[in-house]
Design an enzyme around this catalytic site. Sequence first.
Site, mmCIF file in Angstrom:
data_model
loop_
_atom_site.group_PDB
_atom_site.id
_atom_site.type_symbol
_atom_site.label_atom_id
_atom_site.label_comp_id
_atom_site.label_asym_id
_atom_site.label_seq_id
_atom_site.Cartn_x
_atom_site.Cartn_y
_atom_site.Cartn_z
ATOM 1 C CD GLN A 286 40.812 31.801 33.841
ATOM 2 O OE1 GLN A 286 41.204 32.213 32.762
ATOM 3 N NE2 GLN A 286 41.377 32.163 34.989
ATOM 4 C CE1 TYR A 306 59.783 28.771 33.157
ATOM 5 C CE2 TYR A 306 61.538 29.871 31.949
ATOM 6 C CZ TYR A 306 61.036 28.740 32.564
ATOM 7 O OH TYR A 306 61.771 27.588 32.595
ATOM 8 N NE ARG A 560 28.777 41.669 31.768
ATOM 9 C CZ ARG A 560 29.662 42.665 31.756
ATOM 10 N NH1 ARG A 560 30.743 42.599 32.538
ATOM 11 N NH2 ARG A 560 29.483 43.715 30.985
ATOM 12 C CD GLU A 595 37.944 35.178 35.592
ATOM 13 O OE1 GLU A 595 38.909 35.762 36.094
ATOM 14 O OE2 GLU A 595 37.969 34.634 34.472
ATOM 15 C CD GLU A 617 40.616 39.361 35.960
ATOM 16 O OE1 GLU A 617 41.840 39.491 35.900
ATOM 17 O OE2 GLU A 617 39.862 39.583 34.993
#
Length: 663
Positions: A286, A306, A560, A595, A617
Site C-alpha cells: 500500500q 516471489y 488503522r 483497512e 482487511e
Amino acid sequence: MRRSPWRLAAIGGLVTAMVAGFTAITGTGASAAEVLLSQGKPATASSTEAAGAYQAAEAVDGNTGTRWASAFSDPQWLQVDLGSSQAITRVELNWETAAAKAFQIQVSDNASTWTNVYSTTTATGGNQSLTVSGTGRYVRMYGTQRTTGYGYSLWEFKVFGETGGPSVPGGGALGANVVVFDPSMSSASIQARADEIFRQQETAQFGTGRYVLAFRPGTYNNLNIQVGFYTSVVGLGQNPQDVRINGDITVDAGWFQGNATQNFWRSTENLSVYPVNGTNRWAVSQAAPFRRMDIHGDLNLAPNGYGWASGGYVADSRISGTLGQYSQQQWLTRNSSIASNTNAVWNQAFVGVQGAPSGAGFPNPPYTTIANTPVIREKPYLYHTGSDYAVFVPSLRTNSVGASWVNGNTPGTSIPLSQFYVAKPGDSAATINAALASGLNLIFQPGIYRINQTINVNRANTVVLGLGYATVIPENGVTAMQVADVDGVKVAGILFDAGTTLSPNLLVMGQAGSTANHAANPSSVQDVFLRVGGYIAGKATNSLLVNSNNVIIDHIWAWRADHGNAGTYNWDTAIGDHGLIVNGNDVTAYGLFVEHYQKYQVIWNGNGGRTYFFQNEMPYDPPTQAAWRTGAEGYAAYKVADSVNTHEAWAMGSYCYFNVVLE
C-alpha cells in the site's frame, strides 16, 4: 498487512447497488505592527436582550458607553466580519457585569466551520486581553456558561492582527531533503548519495526521515536507485521522456526476508527507465504509487524469490514489455498502456488501460477490466521550466484511455513556484492559513508538521502538494485539513497521521450539507494517505470525510495500524471508527485501500457513487465479539446507505483475519 494466501474473500467485476534548495523567488516580507481590525466592521449575534436594543454592532463601535447584550440562555455568540481573511494576534473583551464564565474565541473563513484559538471555563469577566494565533475572516466569541442569570454583555469586542505588508511570501527553497541530481554529476556520486539515503530509510517504517530524490532533465547511466520508506524518486522534466535513467528504480524486500507486504510509503514519478536486464522491479504494497513512468522493458511487481506482495497502484504510465503480477495479490492499473500482463492472484483491475487482459473470465482468471476511465485529472507534479521550478496541473479528462503524455505534452496549466507558499517543518498552522488566505497555493517540504489548528483551504483551484511524504499530525483534537465546498481544489501527496487526542476527521472535503455541482471542475484527493496508529497512538473518529459533490478520489490508503511502535496499535490506543465516509453525490474513487477500522470501513451515503478497485482487511484485534458487534452483527467493509438509489463498485476485495480468539 501481514497477509497469507488463505485470507481473501474477493468480489471482482461490477457490484451494482440499486436500493432505496532551489533557485526560486524568495520574497522577504517583514512583520507589520499590530492594528485594530474589527472597529466599525459588520457584526452579528445569536440574539439580543431586547428588540431594537443592545445590537451586535454596538460592541465594535469604539464607544464604551454602548454594548451588545444577549438573551438569558446558553449558548450565545457575537461575531465580526473583518472583510477578508486576516492573521489574528490578540482579542480584547470589555465585559459588562453580565459576562461569560466559559467561552471560546473562534475563527473561520466561511462563518460555518469554526476553529478554536482560545478556550476557558474559569473566566470572571472584566477586561480581558487574550493573545491568540489564528487566521480567519470571521472572529467570534462563543459563550457556553454565564457568570450571572442574565445574558452575555460586551461593551467592546476588539480584534487585533498584523496587516500592511506581505508577511507570507511565495516561492522559496524546497528544503535540504529534496536532493537534486544533475546530468553533469558523476554516476558514482549520484549512486553514493542514493545508497546513503536508502541505508537510512530501508527499514525505517515508522521513522521520521522524509526524502525526495529529484533528477533534472537529461540522461543518467549505470544507476540502481533503491527506494526505501518515505522516499520519492521523481523526474523534473515536463514529461517522463525528459529524464532518462539507464538503470533501475528498485523496490525489493530483502529487509523483510523477501516478504513485500510491508513495503509501504514510497513512490516514483515522471521518469523514463531503461532497465539493465530488461526488467524493473517494483515490489510494493500500500501507499506506493507508480505514476507517469515510461518503462522500456518489463515491470515485475513481486519481490526476488516471489514472496508475498499485497496491493499497489500504477497510473498514467507506459510499459513497453510485460506487467508481471506474479505473487502480487491485488493491483490497480489505470490510464496506462502495457504490452501484456502475466499471472494473477486474487484481484487485478485495469481501468482505461491499453493492452489490458480481458475481464470477462472473473473469477478465473481474477481480472476486472473497465475499458475507459470515466473522469480523471492526473495528479499535479513538480517540474523545472528551464529557468525555475513550477507545478504542472493536468487538465480534466473524460472517458479516457492510456497515459496523458504519450502523444505530446500532458494538457494542463503550469503554476510558477512564486504562487506557492513553501511550508517548512516547524511552520504553524496560522502561518500556513495566512498564506492560503492571501491567495497562495501550498507546497509542503519533506518533513513532519505538528499543527494545533485546522489548515483551511477556501479558495477555488488551490493546489496543496506534499513532497516526500510530508506528514501532517493534528494536535489537541483538531481536524487536520478542511477544504471548502469550492471548485477544483487539488490535495495530493500528503500523509495525515492522527494525533494522540481524538480528532473528528483528518481530511474533510466540503462542509456538511454541501450542495454545489462541481462536475465541470471537481476537487481531487490523490496519493493521500491517512494513518491511525503505528507511529504514535493515533485517534481519529473518521479519516477522510467527503461532503462535496463530484470529488475524485485517486489512490488513498486509510489505515488503522495492525503493527508499529510499541503501544501504538492496540484496540484501545489506536482509535478509528471509519476510514472513509462519502456524503457527496457523484463521487468517483479509483483505488480505495481502507483497512482495520473499528466499525464500518467505508460508508457511502451519496448518490451516483462509483468505486473502481477496493482493497480491505477487517480489524485483526477486536478483543471480544461484543467490542466489535455492539449495535450490529459486525460491521461491513463497504456499506452503501439504504437511502442511496444508484451506486457502482468494481473489483472489490475484503479479507478477514483475527489474531484474538473471540468467545
